[in-house]
Motif scaffolding. Structure first.
Motif, short mmCIF file in Angstrom:
data_model
loop_
_atom_site.label_atom_id
_atom_site.label_comp_id
_atom_site.label_asym_id
_atom_site.label_seq_id
_atom_site.Cartn_x
_atom_site.Cartn_y
_atom_site.Cartn_z
N GLN A 239 -2.05 -6.86 7.91
CA GLN A 239 -0.99 -7.60 7.21
C GLN A 239 -1.11 -9.09 7.50
N GLU B 25 -2.83 -1.83 11.23
CA GLU B 25 -2.08 -2.15 10.01
C GLU B 25 -1.37 -3.49 10.13
N MET C 130 -0.36 -1.46 0.71
CA MET C 130 -0.74 -0.48 1.73
C MET C 130 -2.08 0.17 1.42
N ILE D 186 -4.65 -2.28 2.68
CA ILE D 186 -4.69 -2.28 4.15
C ILE D 186 -5.47 -1.06 4.66
N ARG D 187 -5.20 0.11 4.09
CA ARG D 187 -5.89 1.32 4.54
C ARG D 187 -7.39 1.25 4.24
N HIS E 91 -2.68 8.30 8.12
CA HIS E 91 -1.79 8.33 6.95
C HIS E 91 -2.00 9.63 6.20
#
Length: 956
Positions: A475, A471, A450, A453-454, A652
Motif C-alpha cells: 500500500q 500488504e 487489493m 497488491i496480491r 487470501h
C-alpha cells in the motif's frame, strides 16, 4: 530494470542460503560465487535506466541488456534447483518408503545437482565476461552513469523544455481559470511568507501555467523582487544557491559577491537572506523533484511579514504539501484539459486552426482520447499529424492503431516520450517493476487495489519490513506512485478508501514499450503476430484464433487472461511448460473444471478462477505449497476439500458468490462449507470470506481464534447458540479490520453480547440477522468507519448508541427498529457522509436537528411506507448532494415537485440530485424528481441514475 532484476535475485539467493537444503559443495560454491558476481554488477547499475533511456552509446546499452538477460537466466537455474529439491522431498514422503526408492531419489537428486552446478558455472562465467566487458566501456560508462543523469541528448531535451517559458498567449489554451486562481492567491494573501505549490503529472503544463502567472502585470506590480530558478538535475544545492544569487543580483542591480565560487553552503544561504531581507519577493522554483531539494533552499527565504511568496512546480504531491506546511500556503493540483479545450488545441496545431475534415473526425477523436487532456501529448501528436496529407487516411489511422510504436520510433515525439519517461526513471528500483506491471492490464482497465497488491506480493516485488505486513508495504508503494502522479484514483469506497486505480493511456504505451524491450512482459492481442521466444509474463487481452502458435517456455512466470478465450485455445496454452509459474489469472475464462495442469505448478502463489464456472476444487490442490491467494469469487464452488488446510502460506481465501432475485433478499451472498479440520493451521491467512459456520460449527469457530493475522473475516449461517464460542475467537483476532456476520435465517438471533474486548482496529462491521439488543461494545469502536445492520428488529432506538462514534462515515440500517420516530441530535454523527434507511415499517417522522449530520452528502430512504414527508430539518444539511427515495409513497414524492404544488420542494432545493426509484421486473426504474409527473402519466422516464450508485446499497 537491470538493477531491479539483480537485486531481486540477490534477495532470493539470500533466502536460499538461509534454508537447510543439503547441497553438494559444488552447488554451494557456485551459488556463493553468483552472489559475489551479482553484487559487483549491482554497484554499477545505480543509474542504468536513465543511461539506457538517454545515452547514445550503443555498447553501453548492449552491456545493460546482457546484465538483464544473464540475471534472468541465473534466476531460472536457481528456481529450477529449488523445484527439483522440493519435488523429491515431497514425492519421497508420499510414495514408497523402501530403501530402494530412497536410494533412487538420492541418485536423481545428485544428478540434478551436478547438472545445476554446471549451469551455474556457465552463468558465472558469462557474468565474469560481462564484468570484464565493462572495463572496456569504462570511459563512456563512468561518464554516463557517474556524471549527470542526462547525457547530451537529455540536455537537448531539457533546453527544449524551457521553450514553455516563451510561449505566446495564443499558443496556450485552458489556463485562464487556474491562472486567475493562482494570481488571486499571490496578490490577496496575508502578510506571512507563503508557498504555493503547483503539482501534476509530467507534460500537463505546470511550467507554462506558472510562467504566465509570473509574467502577469498584476503580479509584477505586487512584488519588487522576481526570480525564476530552474532546478537542474542532478541536484547540487550549492550550485542552485549560486544560481539564485546570480538571478537576484541581476534583479536588484548589485554586483555578484566576490569569491562566491568558493563559498560553502552556510555562506551562500546568508548572502541570499541578506539580499531578500525586508524586500517583498516572489521566487519560483521550477521542477522540484525531491524534498531534500526544498530543504536545501527554504532556509534562504526570510519571512519579513510583507507578503512575500514562493512558488514551486513539482510532479510529486508530497513535495508540494510539505513545502506548504513549512511556510503555510496552498497547493494547486493542475488538472488535464477538458475535451473541448483539447479539441481546440488539437485542431489549431493539426489543421492550422481550420476545422477537422469530417472523414478524419473519428480517427482524430480516438487519438485525442488517448491524450487524456495532457497538453504536451496533444501538441506533440497534432504536430506529427500536421505533417501528413489529410487525404492519406490510412496514415492517420495507422497512428491511431499503433500509437505506442509511433511514440517509440518517431523523432518528433521524442520530447513527449522523454517527459513521460523521466518520472519512470526517477523511481527507486523497488518501484520500477511494480510500475511496469501495470502494463499487463488492458487499455482503460480499472485496476482493483487489493488485486494489484496480491499480484505484486505473488511476484516477489514487495520487500519485507519489520513490523509491517507485505500488504501494508505494498500500500505504501501504491501511495508513492500516486504521490508521483503516475497513477490516478478511479474509484473510492464511501469510507474514502481507494478501490480502483487507472493509468494514463500514453503512460501505458510507454510501459508496454519498455516491458517489451526489457522482456518484462508481453501483451498479446488478436493482431499480434510475433512475440519474444523467452516470455516471462504473458497477458492475453482478447480471443486468439492463432493461440496455437504461441510457444511458452519454462521461463514464464505469469499468465493473464483478459477477454473471452475459446476452450480449444485454453487447451493449447496448457501444452507449454509452466513449472516456474507464480501467477495464473484465468478470470472470466470459459472453464467448467479445475485445470489439472495446475497441480504441477509448485511455485504458484496466485490463482484466480474468478467468474468461471468451476464447481469443485480437487484434493491435489495440496501440492500448491506456495499458494498465497486463492480467488474463487463468483464461481460455483460451495465446498473446499480438507487438503486446503495443508496450504500454510495461504494469505487470501475468497470463496463466495451472489444470487440476487430481489434487491432485498435476506440471502444475496453465499459462502463455502469448510471441511472438518484444523483451519487454525492457516497461520498466514489475512482474508477469509465467506465461511459457512453451520457444519461442525463449534470446532470451526474455535479454530478461527488461532488466525492471528486475519484482517477480514466473513461468517455465514451462524446460529444463536454459537455466539459465545465466536466471541471468544474474535477477542483473539487483534488485527481484525473487517467483520461480517450473517445468521442462518432472518429471524435467527446473532448473540454477540459476550464479546467483552472487541478488536481495537475494527473499521467495518456488517451484522445481518436478529439482534435482541445492540451489542454493548459497538459504541467503543472508535475506529469504526462503516456499519451495516440488517433485520435487527431492535426494541430501542439504535441512534442513541451510534451517534457518538467519532469516525463513522457510512451507516446503513435495514429493518433495524420498529419505532415511529428517528431523531438525529445536534452535534451528533459528526463525520457521517452516507446514511441509508430501509424498511422502517412504522416510521412516520425523521427529524434532523440543526447541527446534526454536518458532513452528510448522500441520504437514501427505502420502503418506509408510513413516511409521508421528507425529514424535518433536511434543509439544514448544507452538504447534502444526493437524495434518493426507493419504493416510497407517492404522497411524499409529490410534495417535492418543483411546479409550485410541492410544499416541501424548498427543503430540498439545495440538493444537487434528487431521485425517486421503483423496483420493476427485477430492475430499477429511476427518475429525477423533475420527471416524476411524466412517470405518473406513463410518459418516458426522466434521468436514469448510474447503476454504480445503486450498488453501494446493502452490499457487504
Amino acid at each position: 530494470m537491470a538493477e531491479s532484476a539483480v537485486i531481486f535475485l540477490l534477495n532470493k539467493l539470500s533466502n536460499l542460503v538461509e534454508t537447510e537444503f543439503q547441497l553438494l559443495n559444488g552447488v554451494w560454491q557456485e551459488i556463493a560465487c553468483l552472489r559475489g558476481e551479482l553484487e559487483r554488477i549491482r554497484d554499477l547499475l545505480k543509474d542504468a535506466d536513465e543511461v539506457e533511456e538517454t545515452s547514445d552509446d550503443q555498447g553501453l546499452k548492449v552491456w545493460i541488456k546482457q546484465v538483464r538477460e544473464v540475471t534472468h537466466d541465473a534466476e531460472d537455474v536457481v528456481d529450477e534447483f529449488i523445484l527439483v529439491h522440493a519435488h523429491h522431498h515431497l514425492v519421497g514422503g508420499e510414495v514408497l518408503s523402501g530403501c530402494l526408492y530412497k536410494l533412487s531419489c538420492c541418485v536423481k537428486s545428485l544428478k540434478s545437482q551436478y547438472r545445476i552446478a554446471l549451469q551455474l558455472q556457465r552463468v558465472n562465467g558469462r557474468i565474469r565476461d560481462i564484468y570484464a566487458a565493462h572495463k572496456r566501456l569504462c570511459l563512456s560508462f563512468s561518464v554516463s552513469l557517474r556524471g549527470s543523469c542526462f547525457t547530451p541528448s537529455g540536455e537537448t531535451w531539457h533546453d527544449r523544455r524551457e521553450d514553455a517559458l516563451f510561449l505566446a498567449d495564443n499558443d496556450v489554451v485552458g489556463i485562464d481559470k487556474p491562472k486567475r486562481q493562482l494570481v488571486e492567491w499571490l496578490i490577496n494573501g496575508g502578510s506571512e511568507r507563503e508557498v504555493i505549490g503547483v503539482t501534476g503529472m509530467g507534460g500537463i503544463g505546470k511550467t507554462t501555467l506558472v510562467k504566465k502567472v509570473y509574467d502577469d502585470f498584476k503580479v509584477e506590480k505586487n512584488f519588487k523582487i522576481h526570480a525564476w530558478i530552474t532546478v537542474s538535475q542532478p541536484f547540487n544545492k550549492n550550485e542552485l544557491l549560486k544560481d539564485m544569487i546570480q538571478n537576484l543580483s541581476y534583479v536588484i542591480k548589485r554586483a555578484i559577491p566576490e569569491g562566491m565560487e568558493n563559498m560553502n553552503y552556510e555562506e551562500l544561504i546568508t548572502i541570499i537572506k541578506n539580499m531578500l531581507k525586508e524586500r517583498r519577493y516572489l521566487i519560483v522554483f521550477d521542477d522540484l523533484w525531491n524534498l531534500y531539494e526544498w530543504e536545501a533552499v527554504k532556509y534562504a527565504l526570510p519571512n519579513s511579514k510583507n507578503g512575500s511568496k514562493v512558488m514551486i512546480t513539482t510532479r510529486k504531491d508530497d513535495v508540494a504539501l510539505n513545502s506548504c506546511k513549512d511556510f503555510k500556503g496552498k497547493v494547486y493540483n493542475l488538472m488535464p484539459l477538458s475535451q473541448d479545450v483539447s479539441w481546440e488545441l488539437f485542431c489549431r496545431k493539426a489543421f492550422a486552426g481550420n476545422p477537422c475534415p469530417p472523414y478524419l473526425f473519428e480517427i482524430c477523436k480516438d487519438i485525442l482520447r488517448k491524450c487524456e487532456g495532457l497538453p504536451l501529448a496533444v501538441v506533440a501528436l497534432s504536430g506529427v499529424l500536421a505533417k501528413k496529407d489529410t487525404w492519406r487516411i490510412d496514415e492517420w489511422d495507422m497512428i491511431r492503431r499503433c500509437l505506442g510504436v509511433e511514440i517509440q520510433g518517431n523523432d518528433k515525439l521524442e520530447d513527449l516520450k522523454k517527459v513521460l519517461s523521466l518520472s519512470l526513471n526517477d523511481l527507486p528500483y523497488y518501484l520500477k517493476s511494480c510500475f511496469l506491471y501495470l502494463g499487463i492490464f488492458p487499455e482503460g482497465y480499472l485496476i482493483k487495489r487489493m488485486t494489484l497488491i496480491r499480484l505484486w506480493i505473488a511476484e516477489g516485488f514487495i520487500e519485507a519490513k519489520e513490523g509491517r505486513t507485505l500488504e501494508e508495504v505494498a500500500q505504501d508503494y501504491l501511495n508513492d506512485l500516486l504521490n508521483r502522479n503516475l497513477m490516478q484514483v478511479a474509484g473510492m469506497t464511501t469510507d474514502r478508501r481507494v478501490k480502483f486505480y487507472r493509468i494514463h493511456d500514453l503512460l501505458r504505451e510507454i510501459i508496454i514499450s519498455k516491458s517489451r524491450d526489457q522482456n518484462f512482459a508481453v501483451i498479446v492481442k488478436e493482431q499480434t503476430t510475433t512475440w519474444p521466444g523467452r516470455v516471462r509474463r504473458l497477458s492475453i487481452h482478447t480471443s486468439l484464433p492463432n493461440v496455437q502458435d504461441i510457444r511458452l517456455g519454462s521461463h514464464l512466470r505469469s499468465l493473464f487472461m483478459f477477454g473471452v478465450v475459446e476452450k480449444s485455445s485454453l487447451h493449447t496454452l496448457f501444452q507449454g511448460s509452466f513449472m516456474l509459474l507464480r501467477v495464473l489469472d484465468f478470470q472470466r475464462a470459459p472453464l467448467k473444471t479445475f485445470p489439472v495442469e495446475v497441480a504441477d505448478m509448485f511455485y504458484l502463489k496466485y490463482l484466480s478462477l474468478r467468474k468461471t464456472k468451476v464447481k469443485t476444487i480437487p484434493r491435489y490442490i495440496r501440492k500448491l505449497q506456495n499458494l498465497e491467494t486463492l480467488d474463487l469469487k463468483k464461481t460455483c464452488v460451495t465446498q473446499l476439500p480438507i487438503e486446503i488446510l495443508q496450504l500454510h502460506k495461504l494469505r487470501h481465501l475468497l470463496v463466495y458468490h451472489f444470487k440476487v432475485e430481489s434487491y432485498a433478499d435476506f440471502y444475496s451472498k453465499f459462502g463455502f462449507k469448510a471441511a472438518s479440520g484444523n483451519i487454525g493451521s492457516l497461520q498466514s491467512l489475512q482474508k477469509l470470506c465467506f465461511i459457512e459456520a453451520c457444519h461442525d460449527c463449534n470446532m470451526i469457530l474455535r479454530e478461527l481464534g488461532k488466525l492471528n493475522q486475519l484482517r477480514r473475516l466473513g461468517i455465514m449461517k451462524l446460529r444463536r447458540q454459537d455466539g459465545k464460542v465466536l466471541c471468544l475467537s474474535i477477542e483473539r483476532l487483534k488485527n481484525l479490520r473487517s467483520l461480517s456476520i450473517t445468521s442462518t435465517e432472518e429471524n435467527e438471533v446473532i448473540d454477540l453480547q459476550q464479546l467483552s474486548s472487541p478488536p481495537q482496529f475494527l473499521e467495518r462491521l456488517y451484522l445481518t440477522g436478529r439482534l435482541e439488543e445492540l451489542p454493548s461494545w459497538i459504541p467503543s469502536l472508535h475506529g469504526l468507519v462503516r456499519l451495516f445492520l440488517k433485520w435487527s428488529l431492535l426494541r430501542d432506538d439504535p441512534l442513541v448508541h451510534l451517534q457518538d462514534l467519532p469516525n463513522l462515515v457510512h451507516l446503513e440500517l435495514l429493518q433495524v427498529y420498529d419505532g415511529e420516530t428517528l431523531c438525529f441530535k445536534a452535534g451528533k454523527f459528526k463525520k457521517l457522509t452516507l446514511l441509508g434507511l430501509d424498511k422502517f415499517d412504522k416510521l412516520k417522522c425523521v427529524q434532523v436537528e440543526e447541527g446534526a449530520l454536518p458532513c452528510l452528502e448522500k441520504l437514501v430512504i427505502h420502503r418506509c411506507n408510513m413516511l409521508w414527508s421528507v425529514p424535518f430539518g433536511i434543509e439544514h444539511l448544507t452538504k447534502l448532494k444526493v437524495l434518493t427515495f426507493f419504493d416510497m409513497p407517492d404522497k411524499l414524492i409529490m410534495k417535492l415537485q418543483p411546479d409550485g404544488n410541492g410544499e416541501d420542494h424548498w427543503k430540498v432545493k439545495h440538493v444537487t440530485e434528487v431521485y425517486s426509484a421503483y423496483w420493476r421486473d427485477g430492475s430499477w426504474d429511476v427518475y429525477s424528481i423533475d420527471s416524476f409527473r411524466e412517470r405518473q402519466s406513463k410518459q418516458p422516464p426522466g434521468i436514469v441514475m448510474g447503476s454504480h450508485d445503486l450498488r453501494t446499497l446493502w452490499k457487504v
